[in-house]
Every structure is written in structure tokens, then in C-alpha cells.
Scaffold this motif. Structure first.
Motif, PDB file in Angstrom:
ATOM      1  N   VAL A   8      -8.748  -3.862   8.736  1.00 47.25           N
ATOM      2  CA  VAL A   8      -8.825  -3.586   7.306  1.00 47.25           C
ATOM      3  C   VAL A   8      -9.930  -2.580   7.024  1.00 47.25           C
ATOM      4  CG1 VAL A   8      -9.384  -4.569   5.062  1.00 47.25           C
ATOM      5  CG2 VAL A   8      -7.829  -5.779   6.586  1.00 47.25           C
ATOM      6  N   CYS A   9     -11.072  -2.732   7.675  1.00 44.99           N
ATOM      7  CA  CYS A   9     -12.188  -1.809   7.481  1.00 44.99           C
ATOM      8  C   CYS A   9     -11.794  -0.386   7.839  1.00 44.99           C
ATOM      9  CB  CYS A   9     -13.383  -2.232   8.324  1.00 44.99           C
ATOM     10  SG  CYS A   9     -14.215  -3.724   7.753  1.00 44.99           S
ATOM     11  N   VAL A  10     -10.960  -0.248   8.857  1.00 49.49           N
ATOM     12  CA  VAL A  10     -10.518   1.080   9.273  1.00 49.49           C
ATOM     13  C   VAL A  10      -9.882   1.805   8.105  1.00 49.49           C
ATOM     14  CG1 VAL A  10      -8.844   2.307  10.693  1.00 49.49           C
ATOM     15  CG2 VAL A  10     -10.201   0.483  11.692  1.00 49.49           C
ATOM     16  N   VAL A  11      -8.996   1.120   7.380  1.00 50.43           N
ATOM     17  CA  VAL A  11      -8.277   1.761   6.293  1.00 50.43           C
ATOM     18  C   VAL A  11      -9.186   2.016   5.100  1.00 50.43           C
ATOM     19  CG1 VAL A  11      -6.318   1.570   4.733  1.00 50.43           C
ATOM     20  CG2 VAL A  11      -6.123   0.725   7.062  1.00 50.43           C
ATOM     21  N   VAL A  12     -10.035   1.056   4.785  1.00 49.30           N
ATOM     22  CA  VAL A  12     -10.952   1.231   3.669  1.00 49.30           C
ATOM     23  C   VAL A  12     -11.861   2.427   3.897  1.00 49.30           C
ATOM     24  CG1 VAL A  12     -12.861   0.197   2.397  1.00 49.30           C
ATOM     25  CG2 VAL A  12     -10.890  -1.187   3.012  1.00 49.30           C
ATOM     26  N   LEU A  13     -12.302   2.607   5.120  1.00 50.28           N
ATOM     27  CA  LEU A  13     -13.183   3.728   5.433  1.00 50.28           C
ATOM     28  C   LEU A  13     -12.508   5.066   5.195  1.00 50.28           C
ATOM     29  CD1 LEU A  13     -14.860   2.408   8.678  1.00 50.28           C
ATOM     30  CD2 LEU A  13     -16.011   2.871   6.525  1.00 50.28           C
ATOM     31  N   VAL A 215      -3.652  -0.919  18.030  1.00 50.16           N
ATOM     32  CA  VAL A 215      -3.618  -1.081  16.575  1.00 50.16           C
ATOM     33  C   VAL A 215      -2.518  -0.182  16.033  1.00 50.16           C
ATOM     34  CG1 VAL A 215      -4.907  -0.942  14.414  1.00 50.16           C
ATOM     35  CG2 VAL A 215      -6.102  -1.501  16.551  1.00 50.16           C
ATOM     36  N   LEU A 216      -1.518  -0.779  15.383  1.00 50.63           N
ATOM     37  CA  LEU A 216      -0.411  -0.038  14.801  1.00 50.63           C
ATOM     38  C   LEU A 216      -0.600   0.065  13.298  1.00 50.63           C
ATOM     39  CD1 LEU A 216       2.653  -1.640  16.645  1.00 50.63           C
ATOM     40  CD2 LEU A 216       1.287   0.336  17.339  1.00 50.63           C
ATOM     41  N   PHE A 217      -0.685   1.281  12.793  1.00 58.35           N
ATOM     42  CA  PHE A 217      -0.858   1.492  11.363  1.00 58.35           C
ATOM     43  C   PHE A 217       0.489   1.687  10.682  1.00 58.35           C
ATOM     44  CE2 PHE A 217      -5.056   2.385  12.868  1.00 58.35           C
ATOM     45  CZ  PHE A 217      -5.883   1.996  11.820  1.00 58.35           C
ATOM     46  N   GLY A 218       0.766   0.830   9.699  1.00 55.27           N
ATOM     47  CA  GLY A 218       1.948   1.043   8.880  1.00 55.27           C
ATOM     48  C   GLY A 218       1.753   2.290   8.031  1.00 55.27           C
ATOM     49  N   ILE A 219       2.833   2.783   7.453  1.00 53.69           N
ATOM     50  CA  ILE A 219       2.723   3.968   6.619  1.00 53.69           C
ATOM     51  C   ILE A 219       2.418   3.573   5.175  1.00 53.69           C
ATOM     52  CG2 ILE A 219       4.116   5.432   8.088  1.00 53.69           C
ATOM     53  CD1 ILE A 219       6.503   4.888   6.440  1.00 53.69           C
ATOM     54  N   GLY A 220       1.717   4.452   4.497  1.00 49.36           N
ATOM     55  CA  GLY A 220       1.273   4.168   3.136  1.00 49.36           C
ATOM     56  C   GLY A 220       2.344   4.454   2.100  1.00 49.36           C
ATOM     57  N   ASN A 247       9.784   3.100   2.891  1.00 48.86           N
ATOM     58  CA  ASN A 247       8.551   2.913   3.660  1.00 48.86           C
ATOM     59  C   ASN A 247       8.303   1.442   3.957  1.00 48.86           C
ATOM     60  OD1 ASN A 247       6.785   5.481   1.740  1.00 48.86           O
ATOM     61  ND2 ASN A 247       8.267   5.673   3.387  1.00 48.86           N
ATOM     62  N   GLN A 248       8.587   0.585   3.000  1.00 46.56           N
ATOM     63  CA  GLN A 248       8.367  -0.842   3.203  1.00 46.56           C
ATOM     64  C   GLN A 248       9.325  -1.426   4.232  1.00 46.56           C
ATOM     65  OE1 GLN A 248       8.449  -1.708  -1.141  1.00 46.56           O
ATOM     66  NE2 GLN A 248       6.520  -2.770  -0.810  1.00 46.56           N
ATOM     67  N   ILE A 249      10.539  -0.894   4.279  1.00 47.84           N
ATOM     68  CA  ILE A 249      11.488  -1.336   5.302  1.00 47.84           C
ATOM     69  C   ILE A 249      10.941  -1.003   6.687  1.00 47.84           C
ATOM     70  CG2 ILE A 249      13.788  -0.970   6.276  1.00 47.84           C
ATOM     71  CD1 ILE A 249      14.761  -0.411   3.402  1.00 47.84           C
ATOM     72  N   PHE A 250      10.445   0.219   6.831  1.00 44.68           N
ATOM     73  CA  PHE A 250       9.857   0.628   8.112  1.00 44.68           C
ATOM     74  C   PHE A 250       8.679  -0.265   8.480  1.00 44.68           C
ATOM     75  CE2 PHE A 250       6.535   2.928  10.375  1.00 44.68           C
ATOM     76  CZ  PHE A 250       7.209   3.416  11.493  1.00 44.68           C
ATOM     77  N   ASN A 251       7.786  -0.503   7.526  1.00 42.04           N
ATOM     78  CA  ASN A 251       6.595  -1.308   7.801  1.00 42.04           C
ATOM     79  C   ASN A 251       6.953  -2.725   8.225  1.00 42.04           C
ATOM     80  OD1 ASN A 251       4.754   0.743   7.283  1.00 42.04           O
ATOM     81  ND2 ASN A 251       4.527   0.195   5.125  1.00 42.04           N
ATOM     82  N   SER A 252       7.961  -3.278   7.592  1.00 40.14           N
ATOM     83  CA  SER A 252       8.392  -4.636   7.951  1.00 40.14           C
ATOM     84  C   SER A 252       8.868  -4.687   9.395  1.00 40.14           C
ATOM     85  CB  SER A 252       9.518  -5.081   7.010  1.00 40.14           C
ATOM     86  OG  SER A 252      10.014  -6.355   7.378  1.00 40.14           O
ATOM     87  N   LYS A 253       9.604  -3.668   9.811  1.00 43.60           N
ATOM     88  CA  LYS A 253      10.104  -3.630  11.183  1.00 43.60           C
ATOM     89  C   LYS A 253       8.979  -3.340  12.181  1.00 43.60           C
ATOM     90  CE  LYS A 253      14.806  -2.227   9.901  1.00 43.60           C
ATOM     91  NZ  LYS A 253      15.462  -3.476  10.389  1.00 43.60           N
ATOM     92  N   LEU A 254       7.995  -2.531  11.766  1.00 51.85           N
ATOM     93  CA  LEU A 254       6.868  -2.252  12.657  1.00 51.85           C
ATOM     94  C   LEU A 254       6.030  -3.515  12.869  1.00 51.85           C
ATOM     95  CD1 LEU A 254       5.329  -0.113  14.279  1.00 51.85           C
ATOM     96  CD2 LEU A 254       4.005   0.388  12.210  1.00 51.85           C
ATOM     97  N   SER A 275      -1.257  -0.746   5.894  1.00 47.80           N
ATOM     98  CA  SER A 275      -1.849   0.336   5.108  1.00 47.80           C
ATOM     99  C   SER A 275      -1.286   0.368   3.694  1.00 47.80           C
ATOM    100  CB  SER A 275      -1.572   1.685   5.794  1.00 47.80           C
ATOM    101  OG  SER A 275      -2.003   1.682   7.120  1.00 47.80           O
ATOM    102  N   TYR A 276       0.001   0.112   3.569  1.00 45.03           N
ATOM    103  CA  TYR A 276       0.671   0.131   2.262  1.00 45.03           C
ATOM    104  C   TYR A 276       0.027  -0.889   1.319  1.00 45.03           C
ATOM    105  CZ  TYR A 276       4.634   0.420  -1.019  1.00 45.03           C
ATOM    106  OH  TYR A 276       5.427   0.610  -2.120  1.00 45.03           O
ATOM    107  N   GLY A 277      -0.110  -2.108   1.797  1.00 48.58           N
ATOM    108  CA  GLY A 277      -0.677  -3.164   0.964  1.00 48.58           C
ATOM    109  C   GLY A 277      -2.150  -2.965   0.677  1.00 48.58           C
ATOM    110  N   ILE A 278      -2.890  -2.451   1.650  1.00 46.42           N
ATOM    111  CA  ILE A 278      -4.325  -2.253   1.459  1.00 46.42           C
ATOM    112  C   ILE A 278      -4.585  -1.187   0.408  1.00 46.42           C
ATOM    113  CG2 ILE A 278      -6.445  -1.444   2.575  1.00 46.42           C
ATOM    114  CD1 ILE A 278      -5.395  -2.785   5.147  1.00 46.42           C
ATOM    115  N   PHE A 279      -3.869  -0.071   0.482  1.00 43.66           N
ATOM    116  CA  PHE A 279      -4.055   0.971  -0.522  1.00 43.66           C
ATOM    117  C   PHE A 279      -3.605   0.513  -1.901  1.00 43.66           C
ATOM    118  CE2 PHE A 279      -4.442   3.975   3.070  1.00 43.66           C
ATOM    119  CZ  PHE A 279      -5.597   4.614   2.661  1.00 43.66           C
ATOM    120  N   GLN A 280      -2.580  -0.325  -1.949  1.00 45.72           N
ATOM    121  CA  GLN A 280      -2.157  -0.886  -3.229  1.00 45.72           C
ATOM    122  C   GLN A 280      -3.271  -1.728  -3.824  1.00 45.72           C
ATOM    123  OE1 GLN A 280       0.654  -0.347  -4.987  1.00 45.72           O
ATOM    124  NE2 GLN A 280      -0.251  -1.593  -6.614  1.00 45.72           N
ATOM    125  N   ASP A 281      -3.954  -2.484  -2.982  1.00 42.89           N
ATOM    126  CA  ASP A 281      -5.059  -3.312  -3.442  1.00 42.89           C
ATOM    127  C   ASP A 281      -6.221  -2.458  -3.944  1.00 42.89           C
ATOM    128  OD1 ASP A 281      -6.285  -5.912  -3.803  1.00 42.89           O
ATOM    129  OD2 ASP A 281      -7.591  -5.395  -2.131  1.00 42.89           O
TER     130      ASP A 281
END
Length: 294
Positions: A8-13, A215-220, A247-254, A275-281
């Protein structure tokens, strides 16, 4: 071992909320390998015949000048390198030489995708499979430096592997009908399934060549990107729902792929970063992440 809070810190940074870590201890891991696109490219496209280059101003204005990073300053992986305790940033594959590769290599390339054709309208780029081939070349060099395959395997098993691709497969492929036919060939579900199949093949190669901490990053939220807001938003401000839905379909499968790897490969640890959910937050609760200082 990598944990979810670190991820999570990775994305926030990435939001430039601050990644000056201060005094650094010895690196927590011996090396850090990076695979991705323009979000983390730090110079691999500089010598390519490509529109996807960032080796000119104003890129790098807060980094001492342009380096090939698609940013005014540090990228997410630069911050992670600091967090991990490295005394310098991970070098791009294009310039990494000799003993430098032992601390890791950045293979990322702007405009790169999981599919081979993705981003071709922009010119040269190093696809995911190309990045993995470059990694295989680096592994051969690591074996030569350390003396044998067993020592190299033991060394690489302690490293962190950051993988984040897929955005361009939507931005510069599926939702670009003037250049690509995939939007007509596949439903969003079918397209995501095809991408994950290709993604899985490359991850297995990484595993076969020593990767164990991945570490696999989902798409934003690509449907909220400036480009999509300008071209496809009905009012220039509302996000493009059909893109975000895909994008959410892809993230779910990833995420499911990460779980599959963890189940079937007992000596591996694979983490999915939402990443999608973190940026939404971050967007909905900005006060939790500090004040923007301009």
C-alpha cells in the motif's frame, strides 16, 4: 517477506506525498527488479525511435534534469528503493553494467503492454515479453558473477520483483479502435482473460529464472485519466465508466492469478496491489493522506 502494508505504501508514495526516507540502513533485500511501463520507466526508451520518451524538459525538473522518467521527480519505484535501503536508484537495463546488476535492474519501458502489438503507434518500446527476455540475460550475468546457478538462485530468491503492466493494453490498444481491432474481436471479459493468460506465461518464466517475491500491481482508473477525460468523457470531468469497468475485470483476474501462484508454488510469495481501490480511497478521502503542498 513483503507484506500488504508495504505494498500500500508503494502506491501512496507515487502521489509524491513524500518519499525522503532519511538515514538509510543496509538494504532489506539484495536486489530489486522492476517490470512495467511509463509509470516506472527510468530511461530504457531514451535511445529508441519512439514518441514515448521523456528525456527532455520539463520532465525531471525536480530531479536535476530529464532522465527518461515520465515525471517531474521521483517515480514510485525510486521511493521504494529508498524504503528498502538502497543507496542509489535502481539502474535502467539500458545502462546497467557489471556489478551494478547485483542490486537489481529496471526493465520498464513506456508504451509497453502485455500484448506484443500494444503501443506500436508510438514507435519503439520493450514489451513485457521483451523485458522478461532482458531479465533472462541479466540472470546469465548474475550466474557468471556469483560463480554458479545455485548461488545465483539463492541470491535471486531473496530479491523483490515489481510487475505492473496492462494499462497500455487498454489505453493504447483495446480502447483505440483507430489503430487496433481488439475492441471488436473481444468482449471486455474475453480480453481480460487473454491478457491474464499472456501475463501468467511471463510470470512463470520469471519464476523459472529465480523470482520468488513478486508484487503485482493492478491497473488504476484509466477512465479517469486526463487523456480519456478529454477525449471520451461526456462533460470533460466525469470518468469513462466503460473503461473503468473493463479495468476492474482485469484487476479481478490478476488478483485471482496471484492467489493461484501462491497456491501452486509453495516457495513463492505473490502479492496483488489494488491500485484502483487505493487511488479511489485517496480521491474520496484526501485528508487521510496529508495536504497537497503545490
Amino acid at each position: 517477506m513483503v507484506n500488504r502494508m508495504w505494498a500500500v505504501c508503494v502506491v501512496v508514495l507515487a502521489l509524491n506525498l513524500g518519499c525522503n526516507i532519511g538515514a538509510r540502513a543496509a538494504p532489506q533485500v539484495p536486489c530489486y527488479f522492476i517490470f512495467g511501463d511509463s509509470l516506472v520507466d527510468n530511461g530504457n526508451n531514451n535511445q529508441l525511435q519512439s514518441l514515448a520518451r521523456a528525456d527532455y524538459l520539463p520532465y525531471g525538473i525536480d530531479f536535476g534534469g530529464p532522465t527518461g522518467r515520465f515525471s517531474n521527480g521521483k517515480t514510485t519505484v525510486d521511493c521504494v528503493a529508498e524504503l528498502l535501503g538502497f543507496d542509489d536508484y535502481i539502474p535502467p537495463y539500458a545502462t546497467a553494467r557489471g556489478q551494478d546488476i547485483l542490486k537489481g535492474v529496471n526493465f520498464a519501458s513506456a508504451a509497453a503492454g502485455i500484448r506484443e502489438e500494444t503501443g506500436r503507434q508510438l514507435g519503439g518500446r520493450i514489451t513485457f515479453s521483451g523485458q522478461v527476455k532482458n531479465y533472462q540475460n541479466v540472470v546469465s550475468q548474475v550466474v557468471n558473477i556469483l560463480g554458479d546457478e545455485d548461488q545465483a538462485a539463492n541470491y535471486l530468491s531473496k530479491c523483490i520483483y515489481s510487475v505492473g503492466l496492462g494499462s497500455n493494453d487498454y489505453l493504447n490498444n483495446y480502447f483505440m479502435p483507430q489503430f487496433y481491432s481488439t475492441g471488436n474481436q473481444f468482449t471486455p471479459e474475453e480480453y481480460a482473460t487473454s491478457l491474464i493468460q499472456d501475463y501468467s506465461q511471463q510470470l512463470r518464466i520469471l519464476y523459472n529464472y529465480g523470482a520468488r517475491k513478486i508484487v503485482l500491481f493492478g491497473i488504476g482508473q484509466i477512465g479517469c485519466s486526463p487523456n480519456e477525460l478529454a477525449q471520451n468523457s461526456p462533460d470533460g470531468a466525469s470518468c469513462v465508466d466503460k473503461i473503468n469497468s473493463a479495468n476492474q475485470i482485469f484487476n479481478s483476474k490478476l488478483k485471482a492469478l496471484a492467489n493461484e501462484f501462491n497456491t501452486n508454488l509453495s516457495d513463492a510469495r505473490v502479492i496483488f496491489v489494488d491500485s484502483y481501490g487505493i487511488f479511489q480511497d485517496v480521491v474520496t478521502s484526501p485528508a487521510q493522506y496529508g495536504k497537497y503542498k503545490g
